[in-house]
Write an enzyme that holds these catalytic residues in place. Structure first.
Site, mmCIF file in Angstrom:
data_model
loop_
_atom_site.group_PDB
_atom_site.id
_atom_site.type_symbol
_atom_site.label_atom_id
_atom_site.label_comp_id
_atom_site.label_asym_id
_atom_site.label_seq_id
_atom_site.Cartn_x
_atom_site.Cartn_y
_atom_site.Cartn_z
ATOM 1 N N ALA A 249 -0.837 -4.081 -3.728
ATOM 2 C CA ALA A 249 0.245 -4.758 -4.439
ATOM 3 C C ALA A 249 0.782 -3.870 -5.543
ATOM 4 O O ALA A 249 0.024 -3.181 -6.222
ATOM 5 C CB ALA A 249 -0.238 -6.078 -5.037
ATOM 6 N N ASP A 250 2.090 -3.888 -5.714
ATOM 7 C CA ASP A 250 2.715 -3.196 -6.835
ATOM 8 C C ASP A 250 2.989 -4.153 -7.984
ATOM 9 O O ASP A 250 3.007 -3.742 -9.140
ATOM 10 C CB ASP A 250 4.009 -2.525 -6.376
ATOM 11 C CG ASP A 250 3.730 -1.279 -5.563
ATOM 12 O OD1 ASP A 250 3.793 -0.187 -6.140
ATOM 13 O OD2 ASP A 250 3.414 -1.393 -4.371
#
Length: 367
Positions: A249-250
């Site tokens: 995930a960013d």
């Protein structure tokens, strides 16, 4: 000071930073010297280094190298302001990943507080350098905790499977972090525990982080793995070859909506349709409680050349001249498609009441 993994994207000792040029992998291993925040900004923007945790560490260390031997004339307050402005500049290199802005905010707060009692500017820079170095060490420890929590949880959830096969997307290993990895860290832990049947990885177009980087890491560590085309993922699930999808995930919004590499949303929809569990694996620094949902996440758009040319824009033109291009680097996967979120603090599961994530409630006692 560097992570202990065999593959290191970040090689650091005080006053020196070298970044592995991931654009040239897997055919060449070349390190680039980073001597300033400007060098760091360019390396992040040009994807010499990528992966949300890695770019945060690389940015912090780039500035640490710059100030390590800086002939600065000014007060402690002016030194703190100098650091703060440099960090703001570094954050602009890639806006979607919250890890970078989160690290910058913490470091800005630290030097601002230090300036209240510091006797000279040099001590401000020393405080900053030590904090940046601590981030490097902590990232490796956090990654290993993510791997451990994830492996244990998946084995419990998939107790009917003697061995587990998983699909992952993009690159979330030691090349995307200071070491070990997030989603790939879970895969490493499953393999170490003897319960991994096989890891499937997507090629991850257009920059091919899966085929160039994840496949490289898996082969390097002798983890049983198979590379597939992005468009083959649904067929893979339909044939029953995987029991879970694990991605990084960013940025994760307060409700669990997750921004990650473009194509993640496609995988989540396919997983839901085929009753395959879908996991997000990320440090808590990827969680942004200031955003109620994924609708508020800023999505970076990259150069049309990444689609128009081969090799993610680095090779020859392959598309017709004059065609328009839409090239978002990330998409947002709604929380209702996510089974659980794996962090270094533990696994965030959905509440029984309404099937939603209570991320804020999870984080408060965890801190």
């Amino acid at each position: 000071m560097a992570a202990s993994d065999a593959l290191q994207s970040i090689v650091y000792s005080r006053g020196s930073l070298r970044l592995l040029d991931q654009r040239k992998l897997p055919l060449e291993m070349e390190y680039i010297d980073v001597k300033s925040s400007a060098d760091g900004w360019n390396a992040i923007r040009d994807m010499v280094v990528r992966g949300a945790p890695a770019i945060a560490i690389a940015a912090a260390l780039a500035l640490a190298v710059e100030v390590s031997d800086l002939d600065f004339i000014g007060t402690p307050e002016e030194a703190a302001s100098f650091v703060s402005k440099k960090l703001e500049y570094l954050v602009s290199s890639r806006p979607t990943a919250v890890n970078l802005s989160d690290a910058a905010t913490k470091l800005q707060t630290l030097v601002s507080k230090a300036a209240e009692t510091a006797k000279d500017s040099k001590s401000i820079f020393q405080v900053y350098i030590e904090a940046a170095e601590t981030m490097l060490v902590d990232d490796v420890a956090d990654n290993k905790a993510i791997g451990s929590h994830g492996a244990v949880f998946l084995q419990r959830q998939l107790a009917n499977s003697k061995k587990i096969s998983v699909l992952t997307h993009c690159n979330t290993g030691s090349l995307a972090t200071a070491g070990y990895g997030t989603a790939l860290g879970v895969i490493r832990a499953l393999h170490s525990g003897g319960v991994l049947e096989k890891a499937f990885c997507t090629e991850t177009r257009p920059f091919n982080q899966g085929s160039r980087l994840t496949a490289f890491e898996l082969v390097h560590e002798k983890i049983p793995a198979t590379l597939i085309a992005d468009s083959a993922a649904a067929a893979l699930m339909k044939q029953g070859h995987v029991q879970a999808v694990i991605v990084g995930a960013d940025r994760i919004a307060a409700n669990g909506d997750t921004a990650n590499k473009i194509g993640t949303y496609n995988l989540a929809i396919s997983a839901k349709h085929h009753s395959v569990q879908f996991y997000v694996s990320a440090p808590v620094t990827s969680i942004d409680l200031s955003l109620p949902s994924g609708d508020e996440i800023v999505i970076e758009e990259r150069s049309p050349k990444e689609l128009l040319n081969s090799e993610g824009g680095l090779g020859k033109q392959v598309a017709a001249s004059g065609i328009s291009v839409w090239n978002p680097a990330f998409d947002v996967t709604p929380a209702n498609l996510i089974t659980a979120i794996i962090t270094e603090k533990g696994v965030i599961t959905k509440t029984d009441a309404d099937g939603s994530f209570d991320i804020k409630g999870f984080l408060l006692p965890a801190k």
